[in-house]
Design an enzyme around this catalytic site. Structure first.
Site, mmCIF file in Angstrom:
data_model
loop_
_atom_site.group_PDB
_atom_site.id
_atom_site.type_symbol
_atom_site.label_atom_id
_atom_site.label_comp_id
_atom_site.label_asym_id
_atom_site.label_seq_id
_atom_site.Cartn_x
_atom_site.Cartn_y
_atom_site.Cartn_z
ATOM 1 N N LEU A 145 -0.197 2.127 0.703
ATOM 2 C CA LEU A 145 0.691 1.395 1.601
ATOM 3 C C LEU A 145 -0.105 0.228 2.171
ATOM 4 C CD1 LEU A 145 2.483 4.197 3.700
ATOM 5 C CD2 LEU A 145 3.443 2.885 1.801
ATOM 6 N N ASP A 146 0.563 -0.912 2.398
ATOM 7 C CA ASP A 146 -0.104 -2.040 3.041
ATOM 8 C C ASP A 146 -0.645 -1.621 4.398
ATOM 9 O OD1 ASP A 146 0.602 -3.654 0.915
ATOM 10 O OD2 ASP A 146 2.401 -4.445 1.897
ATOM 11 N N ARG A 147 -1.692 -2.298 4.854
ATOM 12 C CA ARG A 147 -2.288 -1.978 6.155
ATOM 13 C C ARG A 147 -1.233 -1.915 7.265
ATOM 14 N NH1 ARG A 147 -7.162 -3.004 9.331
ATOM 15 N NH2 ARG A 147 -8.253 -4.044 7.614
#
Length: 305
Positions: A145-147
């Site tokens: 998942l993106d930050r």
């Protein structure tokens, strides 16, 4: 809107170091615990509740007066396991077995290390977590998942399981659902977005309505609620391309809030308005359909009322 597939709920919590008891008559949770745990003081038993060490049918319960019915299972987690879990920062364990660990990742936490090898990423913390039990144990990354995206992630506990999940990901994943807070009022109750995505050298993803040699991407969404400023959407991925949701919502002129990279001009949440709420897939060992869920933050809902 894509048909929502039938799924089996998996409400199990962590099963390590948990002693279970069966409720035999109607009562309240604290009273049951005081009657069951005779070697601890009343304050010590209350502390078990406060620290989230008490589970009822797999769900953590902290309320003293929680009603119990005959047949329900009350589990008490050991102090050692509780301390090990609470040491985790920005991630919450949703499920663990011999093959996988499922977490709810907070926004702002990296899935894996980037330029800062010492940063406390989800991967690094879970690696330390499993090594508390056995120094030889490892964690393997299945997906990212993106930050700034929060929500459900799954990690493998063996390389064999990782390879099985990654190789068969498209076939075994039954549902990937996100909650997105977007700019503007969306008139449609539900719709589908389809395009071809390509990534530039600067690592930004671009969308084309016609096949330009990129990767075909399909996103379905339903409107949950909204006002003149923001809309809250339930988004289901038919394909899983990089930045797919963010790019597709920019395509319809309703970018995810806080997503300056893809057209947003507002940031009411002080974070990206994207949360991976549900992941359902066939378990790599049992082949049973399991589902893991993490509710979106309440601010997603309050901003779109």
């Amino acid at each position: 809107m894509a048909t929502i597939k039938k799924r089996r709920k998996d409400n199990s919590s962590l099963k390590k170091d948990i002693t279970s008891y069966t409720v035999e008559e109607p009562t309240e949770l604290l009273a049951f615990l005081l009657q069951t745990i005779t070697n601890k003081s009343r304050n010590s038993v209350k502390s078990l509740l406060t620290r989230g060490q008490v589970h009822v049918d797999g769900e953590i319960i902290t309320q003293h007066n929680h009603p119990l019915k005959p047949g329900q299972k009350v589990g008490i987690q050991s102090n050692r396991e509780s301390i090990k879990q609470t040491a985790l920062i920005g991630i919450t364990l949703l499920h663990e077995d011999d093959d996988i660990i499922v977490i709810n990742k907070d926004a702002g936490v990296l899935s894996v290390a980037a330029n800062q090898p010492e940063e406390m990423t989800a991967y690094r913390q879970l690696t330390q977590y499993v090594k508390e039990e056995n120094r030889k144990k490892r964690i393997f990354i299945v997906h990212r998942l993106d930050r700034d995206t929060s929500g459900v992630m799954v990690f493998a506990k063996t390389e064999e399981v990782k390879n099985s999940l990654q190789t068969n990901w498209k076939e075994i994943v039954e549902e990937r659902i996100y909650i997105a807070l977007v700019e503007g009022e969306i008139p449609e109750k539900e719709a589908t977005i389809s395009s071809w995505l390509t990534e530039s050298k600067s690592m930004k993803v671009y969308s084309s309505p016609v096949d330009n040699g990129g990767k075909h991407a399909v996103t379905h969404y339903k409107k949950i609620q909204g006002n003149e400023h923001y809309s809250l959407l339930e988004v289901e991925l038919e394909t899983g391309r990089k930045n797919q949701i963010r790019v597709h919502l920019q395509d319809i002129d309703h970018p995810v809030v806080g997503d300056k990279k893809y057209g947003s001009v507002t940031n009411p949440l002080n974070r990206l308005g994207l949360h991976a709420s549900t992941l359902a897939f066939l378990h790599p060992r049992t082949n049973e359909l399991v589902q893991y869920h993490a509710p979106a933050p309440s601010t997603f809902y309050s901003k779109s009322k």
